[in-house]
Design a protein around this motif. Structure first.
Motif, PDB file in Angstrom:
ATOM      1  N   ILE A   1      25.823  -3.190 -16.789  1.00 34.02           N
ATOM      2  CA  ILE A   1      25.392  -3.714 -15.482  1.00 34.02           C
ATOM      3  C   ILE A   1      23.949  -4.190 -15.563  1.00 34.02           C
ATOM      4  O   ILE A   1      23.597  -5.268 -15.058  1.00 34.02           O
ATOM      5  N   GLN A   2      23.101  -3.413 -16.232  1.00 32.64           N
ATOM      6  CA  GLN A   2      21.684  -3.776 -16.325  1.00 32.64           C
ATOM      7  C   GLN A   2      21.515  -5.070 -17.133  1.00 32.64           C
ATOM      8  O   GLN A   2      20.685  -5.917 -16.787  1.00 32.64           O
ATOM      9  N   GLU A   3      22.296  -5.206 -18.229  1.00 32.87           N
ATOM     10  CA  GLU A   3      22.210  -6.432 -19.033  1.00 32.87           C
ATOM     11  C   GLU A   3      22.675  -7.633 -18.214  1.00 32.87           C
ATOM     12  O   GLU A   3      22.119  -8.724 -18.290  1.00 32.87           O
ATOM     13  N   HIS A   4      23.715  -7.373 -17.384  1.00 30.70           N
ATOM     14  CA  HIS A   4      24.259  -8.464 -16.585  1.00 30.70           C
ATOM     15  C   HIS A   4      23.237  -8.935 -15.534  1.00 30.70           C
ATOM     16  O   HIS A   4      23.001 -10.149 -15.392  1.00 30.70           O
ATOM     17  N   ILE A   5      22.647  -7.988 -14.794  1.00 30.15           N
ATOM     18  CA  ILE A   5      21.755  -8.411 -13.715  1.00 30.15           C
ATOM     19  C   ILE A   5      20.433  -8.947 -14.243  1.00 30.15           C
ATOM     20  O   ILE A   5      19.713  -9.655 -13.536  1.00 30.15           O
ATOM     21  N   SER A   6      20.119  -8.610 -15.560  1.00 27.94           N
ATOM     22  CA  SER A   6      18.880  -9.159 -16.118  1.00 27.94           C
ATOM     23  C   SER A   6      19.014 -10.658 -16.374  1.00 27.94           C
ATOM     24  O   SER A   6      18.029 -11.383 -16.384  1.00 27.94           O
ATOM     25  N   ASP A   7      20.289 -11.090 -16.561  1.00 26.85           N
ATOM     26  CA  ASP A   7      20.520 -12.513 -16.810  1.00 26.85           C
ATOM     27  C   ASP A   7      21.067 -13.232 -15.579  1.00 26.85           C
ATOM     28  O   ASP A   7      21.101 -14.462 -15.547  1.00 26.85           O
ATOM     29  N   CYS A   8      21.554 -12.434 -14.565  1.00 29.59           N
ATOM     30  CA  CYS A   8      22.191 -13.064 -13.386  1.00 29.59           C
ATOM     31  C   CYS A   8      21.351 -12.765 -12.151  1.00 29.59           C
ATOM     32  O   CYS A   8      21.364 -11.649 -11.605  1.00 29.59           O
ATOM     33  N   ALA A   9      20.605 -13.763 -11.751  1.00 32.55           N
ATOM     34  CA  ALA A   9      19.707 -13.581 -10.596  1.00 32.55           C
ATOM     35  C   ALA A   9      20.480 -13.301  -9.301  1.00 32.55           C
ATOM     36  O   ALA A   9      20.056 -12.509  -8.445  1.00 32.55           O
ATOM     37  N   GLU A  10      21.654 -13.911  -9.167  1.00 26.03           N
ATOM     38  CA  GLU A  10      22.448 -13.750  -7.943  1.00 26.03           C
ATOM     39  C   GLU A  10      22.915 -12.302  -7.779  1.00 26.03           C
ATOM     40  O   GLU A  10      22.794 -11.704  -6.705  1.00 26.03           O
ATOM     41  N   CYS A  11      23.471 -11.749  -8.908  1.00 27.56           N
ATOM     42  CA  CYS A  11      23.926 -10.348  -8.832  1.00 27.56           C
ATOM     43  C   CYS A  11      22.744  -9.391  -8.647  1.00 27.56           C
ATOM     44  O   CYS A  11      22.840  -8.348  -7.974  1.00 27.56           O
ATOM     45  N   SER A  12      21.603  -9.738  -9.256  1.00 22.45           N
ATOM     46  CA  SER A  12      20.408  -8.899  -9.099  1.00 22.45           C
ATOM     47  C   SER A  12      19.964  -8.840  -7.638  1.00 22.45           C
ATOM     48  O   SER A  12      19.601  -7.762  -7.110  1.00 22.45           O
ATOM     49  N   ASP A  13      20.021 -10.011  -6.946  1.00 23.98           N
ATOM     50  CA  ASP A  13      19.643 -10.045  -5.529  1.00 23.98           C
ATOM     51  C   ASP A  13      20.610  -9.227  -4.668  1.00 23.98           C
ATOM     52  O   ASP A  13      20.205  -8.520  -3.721  1.00 23.98           O
ATOM     53  N   ILE A  14      21.911  -9.337  -5.058  1.00 26.31           N
ATOM     54  CA  ILE A  14      22.908  -8.569  -4.276  1.00 26.31           C
ATOM     55  C   ILE A  14      22.674  -7.069  -4.425  1.00 26.31           C
ATOM     56  O   ILE A  14      22.736  -6.297  -3.463  1.00 26.31           O
ATOM     57  N   LEU A  15      22.379  -6.634  -5.649  1.00 28.24           N
ATOM     58  CA  LEU A  15      22.124  -5.206  -5.887  1.00 28.24           C
ATOM     59  C   LEU A  15      20.887  -4.735  -5.111  1.00 28.24           C
ATOM     60  O   LEU A  15      20.884  -3.643  -4.512  1.00 28.24           O
TER      61      LEU A  15
END
Length: 450
Positions: free
Chosen positions: A31-45
Motif C-alpha cells: 500500500i505504501q509503495e502504491h500511494i508513493s507513486d499514486c497521488a490520487e490514492c494518497s489524497d484519498i487515504l
C-alpha cells in the motif's frame, strides 16, 4: 496509477483495514509503495484519516470545555455559598441590633411608671412589666402644657438592664402627662392605667350603643355582672340605659352582684354626659327584678356632681377609689405590679359575702415554713366584696423548688380572725401568676377555689 501491479480499486478497498492497522506488514508495504507513486490514492487515504484527527481534536476540545465548566461551577458554588452565608450573617446582625440596640419604638403600653412633677420639672421612672425587656430610651414632647412621653425598649442585656429614669423641664407649667396614648398624670395627681382607659371612653350622648359598650368594656363589666344586652330609652327624659343580664343571678351572690351593679352605674353616669339613669333587669330564683340608679343617687354617693368625672381623670380616679373600682381592685394597672415579673404573684378575689380587713399568709416549701406575712390596703380600708388583692412573693425566698404551698388566714373589720380550710399550691417560677377565689362564710368555713 502506481507503478505497482495492484489496481487502485484494490488498494482503496484495503484503506479502512490499513487505517485501523489490521493489515499485514507485506500488505502495508504494498500500500505504501502504491500511494508513493499514486497521488490520487494518497489524497484519498489522507482524506480518510482526517476525520480521526478532527475527532481527536474535538474530543480534546470538549474535554477542555468540560474541565472549564467544572472549575467554573465550583467557583460559582463557592460564590453562592459565600453569598448565602453572608446574607444569613447580615440578617442575624440586623435581628440582634433590632432586639438589643434599636428595640421597639412604641413600647409604652408595657411600661409601668412613677411620676414626680414640680412646676415645669418632670422626673419619670419607667419599668418594663415583663422580665425580658429593658427600657432603653424615653423621649419627651411638649405642647400647651401637655407632655407626651414615648418609651423605647430592647431585650435586657449588659447594655440595658431594666428600669430607666429621666428628667425633663417643660417651658411652662405642666397640666397633663401622656404615655403611649394613656394619661399617667393630670391636674396634680398620678392617674392609673385603669382610670385613663375608662376616661378616654367618655362621651356626651348615651344614644350610641357602641360608645356605651366601649365604656362597659373598659370597665370590664361583664367579668363581674355577667354577659348582658342593652336597651336605650331616649324618647323622653330621663334618658335610661337598661342593662339586661342574660344569666340568672345565684341567690348566694345577690349581695355582691347588686353591689357591683351600683358601682358600675355610678361610673357610667359619670362619664356618659346625658345619661340620667341606669336600670338593671335580672332574675333570681326565677323572679324577675329591676334595680335603678339615677344620676342623683350617684351624686349623693360621691359627694359632688357625678358629671364632674367626665371633665377630669383625677376626679374620675377619686370616684374609683370611693367605689372600690380602682386599679388595685380591678387588677388592671401595671404600675402597681412593677416588680411582678421578677416575683411570684397570687391574685386573690374576694367571693365571700364580707368585707375583709387583711389577709395573712404562711409559705411552705418541701413541708418547711420558709416565710410569712400579711397584706392590707395602704389606707387601711377593707378589701371589698368581689375585690381583688395582689400578693407578691419574693422568688429568692423559695429555694429551688418548683412549687410552694401557701396557708391563708383572714381578718375581719371587727378584729375576728379565721383560717382558710385548705392550703394552696402555686408555681414558684419567676413571673408566675395564679388567680384564685376566696369563698365561703363564717358558719361553714372559708375555702379557696380556682
Amino acid at each position: 496509477m502506481s507503478k505497482t501491479n495492484i489496481p487502485c480499486d484494490t488498494v482503496r478497498d484495503l484503506f479502512p483495514s490499513y487505517i485501523d492497522k489490521l493489515t499485514s506488514d507485506t500488505t502495508n508495504q504494498l500500500i505504501q509503495e502504491h500511494i508513493s507513486d499514486c497521488a490520487e490514492c494518497s489524497d484519498i487515504l489522507s482524506s480518510m484519516r482526517a476525520p480521526e484527527a478532527d475527532s481527536l481534536e474535538a474530543v480534546q476540545k470538549e474535554t477542555k470545555e468540560i474541565d472549564f465548566l467544572k472549575k467554573n461551577k465550583r467557583r460559582n458554588l463557592k460564590i453562592i455559598i459565600g453569598s448565602v452565608a453572608g446574607a444569613i450573617a447580615l440578617v442575624i446582625v440586623i435581628l440582634l441590633l433590632k432586639a438589643f440596640v434599636i428595640g421597639e419604638a412604641n413600647y409604652s403600653g408595657m411600661v409601668a411608671t412613677r411620676v414626680e412633677v414640680s412646676g415645669s420639672d418632670v422626673t419619670l421612672t419607667a419599668v418594663p412589666i415583663d422580665s425580658i425587656h429593658a427600657v432603653s430610651n424615653l423621649t419627651f414632647e411638649e405642647e400647651d402644657g401637655v407632655v407626651t412621653v414615648r418609651a423605647r425598649a430592647v431585650l435586657m442585656s449588659f447594655l440595658h438592664r431594666g428600669d430607666l429614669r429621666r428628667e425633663f423641664t417643660a417651658s411652662q407649667s405642666i397640666r397633663r402627662i401622656m404615655l403611649g396614648g394613656q394619661i399617667i398624670w393630670d391636674d396634680g395627681a398620678p392617674v392609673s392605667f385603669f382610670t385613663s382607659q375608662v376616661y378616654q371612653t367618655r362621651h356626651d350622648y348615651m344614644g350610641s350603643i357602641s360608645d356605651n359598650l366601649r365604656t362597659a368594656e373598659a370597665l370590664n363589666m361583664s367579668r363581674y355582672i355577667g354577659s348582658f344586652t342593652s336597651e336605650l330609652k331616649t324618647a323622653q327624659e330621663p334618658y335610661v340605659w337598661k342593662i339586661i343580664l342574660e344569666k340568672e343571678v345565684p341567690q348566694n351572690e345577690r349581695i355582691v352582684r347588686e353591689d357591683d351593679m351600683e358601682r358600675f352605674a355610678y361610673v357610667l353616669l359619670g362619664v356618659i354626659g346625658n345619661l340620667q339613669e341606669v336600670e338593671y333587669a335580672y332574675t333570681i330564683d326565677g323572679e324577675s327584678l329591676t334595680k335603678s340608679i339615677t344620676a342623683q343617687n350617684a351624686t349623693e354617693f360621691f359627694g359632688r356632681n357625678i358629671k364632674d368625672c367626665g371633665r377630669s381623670p383625677r376626679i374620675l380616679g377619686d370616684l374609683f377609689n370611693k367605689t372600690g373600682l380602682d386599679t388595685y381592685a380591678m387588677g388592671l394597672a401595671a404600675e402597681y405590679y412593677i416588680y411582678e415579673s421578677r416575683n411570684v404573684m397570687l391574685n386573690l378575689v374576694n367571693f365571700t359575702e364580707y368585707e375583709i380587713q387583711s389577709i395573712t399568709y404562711s409559705i411552705y416549701s418541701d413541708g418547711n415554713l420558709i416565710s410569712g406575712g400579711g397584706i392590707c390596703h395602704a389606707d387601711n380600708s377593707p378589701i371589698s366584696r368581689n375585690g381583688e388583692t395582689i400578693i407578691l412573693f419574693e422568688r429568692g425566698d423559695f429555694g429551688n423548688g418548683d412549687n410552694i404551698t401557701i396557708e391563708l388566714g383572714i381578718e375581719m373589720p371587727d378584729g375576728k380572725s379565721y383560717t382558710v380550710n385548705e392550703k394552696i399550691r402555686v408555681p414558684a417560677q419567676s413571673g408566675a401568676k395564679t388567680t384564685m377565689k376566696l369563698c365561703g362564710n363564717v358558719k361553714d368555713g372559708f375555702r379557696i377555689e380556682q
